[in-house]
Design a protein around this motif. Structure first.
Motif, PDB file in Angstrom:
ATOM      1  N   TYR A  26      -6.730   5.317  -5.201  1.00 38.70           N
ATOM      2  CA  TYR A  26      -6.779   3.936  -5.703  1.00 38.70           C
ATOM      3  C   TYR A  26      -8.169   3.613  -6.248  1.00 38.70           C
ATOM      4  O   TYR A  26      -8.307   3.117  -7.376  1.00 38.70           O
ATOM      5  N   LYS A  49       1.951  -4.213  -3.329  1.00 37.46           N
ATOM      6  CA  LYS A  49       2.760  -2.987  -3.306  1.00 37.46           C
ATOM      7  C   LYS A  49       2.308  -2.154  -2.131  1.00 37.46           C
ATOM      8  O   LYS A  49       1.123  -1.878  -1.976  1.00 37.46           O
ATOM      9  N   GLY A 108       1.585   1.119  -0.247  1.00 37.54           N
ATOM     10  CA  GLY A 108       1.217   2.448  -0.726  1.00 37.54           C
ATOM     11  C   GLY A 108       1.570   3.499   0.302  1.00 37.54           C
ATOM     12  O   GLY A 108       1.429   3.283   1.493  1.00 37.54           O
ATOM     13  N   ILE A 115       1.272  10.122  -2.289  1.00 38.75           N
ATOM     14  CA  ILE A 115       2.296   9.900  -3.306  1.00 38.75           C
ATOM     15  C   ILE A 115       1.592   9.395  -4.566  1.00 38.75           C
ATOM     16  O   ILE A 115       0.837   8.441  -4.514  1.00 38.75           O
ATOM     17  N   ASP A 134       1.657   7.298  -7.596  1.00 43.69           N
ATOM     18  CA  ASP A 134       2.475   6.131  -7.909  1.00 43.69           C
ATOM     19  C   ASP A 134       2.151   5.641  -9.311  1.00 43.69           C
ATOM     20  O   ASP A 134       1.262   4.822  -9.505  1.00 43.69           O
ATOM     21  N   ASN A 135       2.891   6.155 -10.292  1.00 47.65           N
ATOM     22  CA  ASN A 135       2.639   5.783 -11.682  1.00 47.65           C
ATOM     23  C   ASN A 135       2.953   4.319 -11.951  1.00 47.65           C
ATOM     24  O   ASN A 135       2.294   3.694 -12.774  1.00 47.65           O
ATOM     25  N   LEU A 167       2.512   1.838  -9.832  1.00 50.35           N
ATOM     26  CA  LEU A 167       1.356   1.099  -9.326  1.00 50.35           C
ATOM     27  C   LEU A 167       0.187   1.218 -10.293  1.00 50.35           C
ATOM     28  O   LEU A 167      -0.490   0.233 -10.582  1.00 50.35           O
TER      29      LEU A 167
END
Length: 125
Positions: A6, A82, A84, A88, A90-91, A93
Motif C-alpha cells: 500500500y 476496503k 485488505g 493479495i 488488489d488491482n 483497490l
C-alpha cells in the motif's frame, strides 16, 4: 495488500506525502490533503480508506469487502473503506487509490496544482 505494498503504491503517485497519525494510521496526502488512509478494522486486519465519487460511493457501499469509511462517511464525506488481505494483489483497490488521488488533486487550487505538476494539460497553451 499489506501496508508495505500500500505504501509503495501510494508513494509512486505524483506529489504525495506520507505521515503516520491518528493512532498509527498510514495517511497519504497530495497537496496537503488526505487521499488515502491505511488502518486496521475491528478484526485487526488491514483496511484502506479512500475518497470516491458520489456514484462509486453508492456502488461500492454494496460490494463485499467495501463499506462506508468509519468516521469519514458518517460525516457526509464520500469515503469508502476496503478490507485488505495480506499477500493479495488488489488491482481494484489500486484503481480506487488512483481515483482518490485524482479527485483530491482536482480539488486543489489551480496554482497549487501547477506548483505540484498535477493535472496539467501538456497540449494547452
Amino acid at each position: 495488500m499489506d501496508y508495505d505494498a500500500y505504501n509503495d503504491f501510494c508513494r509512486a503517485l505524483p506529489a504525495t506525502t506520507h505521515v503516520v497519525q491518528w493512532g498509527g494510521a498510514h495517511v497519504w496526502k497530495v497537496g496537503g490533503k488526505v487521499f488515502a488512509v491505511g488502518s486496521r478494522n475491528k478484526e485487526n486486519m488491514p483496511a484502506y480508506s479512500f475518497k470516491t465519487s458520489d456514484l462509486n460511493f453508492h456502488i461500492l457501499s454494496d460490494e463485499p469487502g467495501y463499506r462506508p469509511a468509519p468516521y469519514l462517511a458518517s460525516r457526509g464525506m464520500k469515503w469508502i473503506q476496503k478490507d485488505g488481505l495480506p499477500n493479495i494483489v488488489d488491482n481494484a483497490l489500486k484503481q480506487c487509490l488512483i481515483d482518490s488521488h485524482r479527485i483530491v488533486s482536482l480539488g486543489l487550487t489551480k496554482k497549487k496544482q501547477k506548483e505540484l505538476g498535477l493535472n496539467q494539460n501538456p497540449n494547452a497553451d
